[in-house]
Design a protein around this motif. Sequence first.
Motif, PDB file in Angstrom:
ATOM      1  N   LYS A   1       3.567  -0.634  10.950  1.00 32.69           N
ATOM      2  CA  LYS A   1       4.973  -0.372  11.288  1.00 32.69           C
ATOM      3  C   LYS A   1       5.784  -0.021  10.042  1.00 32.69           C
ATOM      4  N   LEU A   2       5.529  -0.760   8.955  1.00 31.94           N
ATOM      5  CA  LEU A   2       6.216  -0.482   7.687  1.00 31.94           C
ATOM      6  C   LEU A   2       5.901   0.929   7.200  1.00 31.94           C
ATOM      7  N   LEU A   3       4.632   1.307   7.293  1.00 34.21           N
ATOM      8  CA  LEU A   3       4.210   2.636   6.844  1.00 34.21           C
ATOM      9  C   LEU A   3       4.838   3.734   7.706  1.00 34.21           C
ATOM     10  N   LYS A   4       4.855   3.524   9.023  1.00 32.32           N
ATOM     11  CA  LYS A   4       5.400   4.533   9.936  1.00 32.32           C
ATOM     12  C   LYS A   4       6.911   4.690   9.798  1.00 32.32           C
ATOM     13  N   SER A   5       7.570   3.650   9.275  1.00 33.17           N
ATOM     14  CA  SER A   5       9.021   3.734   9.102  1.00 33.17           C
ATOM     15  C   SER A   5       9.403   4.380   7.764  1.00 33.17           C
ATOM     16  N   GLY A   6       8.383   4.901   7.066  1.00 34.59           N
ATOM     17  CA  GLY A   6       8.676   5.654   5.844  1.00 34.59           C
ATOM     18  C   GLY A   6       8.421   4.919   4.542  1.00 34.59           C
ATOM     19  N   ASN A   7       7.984   3.669   4.630  1.00 33.77           N
ATOM     20  CA  ASN A   7       7.672   2.917   3.411  1.00 33.77           C
ATOM     21  C   ASN A   7       6.293   3.290   2.861  1.00 33.77           C
ATOM     22  N   SER A   8       6.107   3.087   1.574  1.00 36.78           N
ATOM     23  CA  SER A   8       4.790   3.211   0.957  1.00 36.78           C
ATOM     24  C   SER A   8       4.287   1.814   0.627  1.00 36.78           C
ATOM     25  N   LEU A   9       3.008   1.577   0.851  1.00 35.01           N
ATOM     26  CA  LEU A   9       2.404   0.286   0.531  1.00 35.01           C
ATOM     27  C   LEU A   9       1.313   0.470  -0.510  1.00 35.01           C
ATOM     28  N   ALA A  10       1.215  -0.482  -1.437  1.00 37.14           N
ATOM     29  CA  ALA A  10       0.109  -0.502  -2.401  1.00 37.14           C
ATOM     30  C   ALA A  10      -0.661  -1.791  -2.176  1.00 37.14           C
ATOM     31  N   GLN A  11      -1.938  -1.661  -1.824  1.00 33.46           N
ATOM     32  CA  GLN A  11      -2.752  -2.865  -1.695  1.00 33.46           C
ATOM     33  C   GLN A  11      -3.417  -3.155  -3.028  1.00 33.46           C
ATOM     34  N   VAL A  12      -3.222  -4.354  -3.534  1.00 35.05           N
ATOM     35  CA  VAL A  12      -3.787  -4.761  -4.822  1.00 35.05           C
ATOM     36  C   VAL A  12      -4.657  -5.986  -4.591  1.00 35.05           C
ATOM     37  N   SER A  13      -5.884  -5.937  -5.080  1.00 34.72           N
ATOM     38  CA  SER A  13      -6.778  -7.081  -4.964  1.00 34.72           C
ATOM     39  C   SER A  13      -6.638  -7.954  -6.200  1.00 34.72           C
ATOM     40  N   ASP A  14      -6.711  -9.278  -6.005  1.00 36.86           N
ATOM     41  CA  ASP A  14      -6.604 -10.157  -7.174  1.00 36.86           C
ATOM     42  C   ASP A  14      -7.941 -10.315  -7.883  1.00 36.86           C
ATOM     43  N   ALA A  15      -8.985  -9.705  -7.348  1.00 37.80           N
ATOM     44  CA  ALA A  15     -10.300  -9.749  -7.997  1.00 37.80           C
ATOM     45  C   ALA A  15     -11.064  -8.484  -7.637  1.00 37.80           C
ATOM     46  N   GLY A  16     -11.182  -7.559  -8.588  1.00 37.21           N
ATOM     47  CA  GLY A  16     -11.917  -6.324  -8.324  1.00 37.21           C
ATOM     48  C   GLY A  16     -11.083  -5.315  -7.560  1.00 37.21           C
ATOM     49  N   LEU A  17     -11.720  -4.640  -6.628  1.00 35.71           N
ATOM     50  CA  LEU A  17     -11.068  -3.555  -5.893  1.00 35.71           C
ATOM     51  C   LEU A  17     -10.897  -3.890  -4.411  1.00 35.71           C
ATOM     52  N   PRO A  18      -9.797  -3.431  -3.785  1.00 32.78           N
ATOM     53  CA  PRO A  18      -9.668  -3.589  -2.327  1.00 32.78           C
ATOM     54  C   PRO A  18     -10.836  -2.903  -1.605  1.00 32.78           C
ATOM     55  N   SER A  19     -11.213  -3.416  -0.464  1.00 31.73           N
ATOM     56  CA  SER A  19     -12.325  -2.924   0.380  1.00 31.73           C
ATOM     57  C   SER A  19     -13.686  -3.403  -0.119  1.00 31.73           C
ATOM     58  N   ILE A  20     -13.809  -3.790  -1.392  1.00 30.99           N
ATOM     59  CA  ILE A  20     -15.084  -4.268  -1.921  1.00 30.99           C
ATOM     60  C   ILE A  20     -15.042  -5.794  -1.883  1.00 30.99           C
ATOM     61  N   SER A  21     -15.698  -6.376  -0.851  1.00 37.08           N
ATOM     62  CA  SER A  21     -15.617  -7.821  -0.586  1.00 37.08           C
ATOM     63  C   SER A  21     -14.170  -8.266  -0.396  1.00 37.08           C
ATOM     64  N   ASP A  22     -13.362  -7.424   0.209  1.00 42.30           N
ATOM     65  CA  ASP A  22     -11.945  -7.672   0.471  1.00 42.30           C
ATOM     66  C   ASP A  22     -11.609  -7.015   1.810  1.00 42.30           C
ATOM     67  N   PRO A  23     -10.475  -7.362   2.444  1.00 44.83           N
ATOM     68  CA  PRO A  23     -10.183  -6.772   3.764  1.00 44.83           C
ATOM     69  C   PRO A  23      -9.553  -5.379   3.683  1.00 44.83           C
ATOM     70  N   GLY A  24      -9.598  -4.740   2.559  1.00 44.20           N
ATOM     71  CA  GLY A  24      -8.992  -3.421   2.411  1.00 44.20           C
ATOM     72  C   GLY A  24      -9.525  -2.394   3.390  1.00 44.20           C
TER      73      GLY A  24
END
Length: 234
Positions: free
Chosen positions: A30-53
């Motif tokens: 919803k935030l993205l569709k309303s025109g916002n940009s989101l940055a997903q940051v992982s606290d260990a390594g990269l998002p999507s790699i052993s993370d829910p990215g």
Amino acid sequence: GLLLKHFDISTRQLSFHEHNAFEKIPDLLKLLKSGNSLAQVSDAGLPSISDPGYDLVRAAIQEDIAVIALPGASAGITALIASGLAPQPHIFYGFLPRKEGQQKAFFQEKVAYPETQIFYESPHRVKATLENMLAVYGDRSVVLVRELTKIYEEYTRGSISELVAFLEENPLKGECLLIVEGAKEEELDLEEVDLIQEIDTLVQEGMKKNQAIKQVAKQYGLQKSELYARYHQD
């Protein structure tokens, strides 16, 4: 969080992890569709790699929302560079099954893979994991990497049995990963492997016959059609 604070950046932050990903994704969309940009940051390594990215990336793509990736350090690849084991080809698996039986079954599926294998593991489970690996893989070369990119970073290299002996005297602390040598061609004596029995075992466990043939063919580097013909011939 610490980095944003250091640079006095007060952008709104939302927690997003494996325990709340399912419920948070609709709100993030919803935030993205309303025109916002989101940055997903992982606290260990990269998002999507052993993370829910991955779940968020997939949901955004399904909604035709643009996704871009900014490269950064990934523990598995970083460790592979300095491991001394062949970097290509490699397979990254992330965390291993915890239970002994499931872990040994997992290793049995991968025993014939020629690729260097990368695993994440908890420090208090590393020794037991190496013992299970030794029972299935035999005594291959392995590298134990601890506290990567931190002050106590440490690489311990040797055979699996040497590392098991090392861990008898040196209990581990901190974040760990294992990099394991792939199977060598001379190790794979298919004459000693009862391929038909392996297929039958998978079928008895509930797998469909074609799927079992496909899995065993992949495991031993054979053509599925060739193994299919051999199975039905027998």
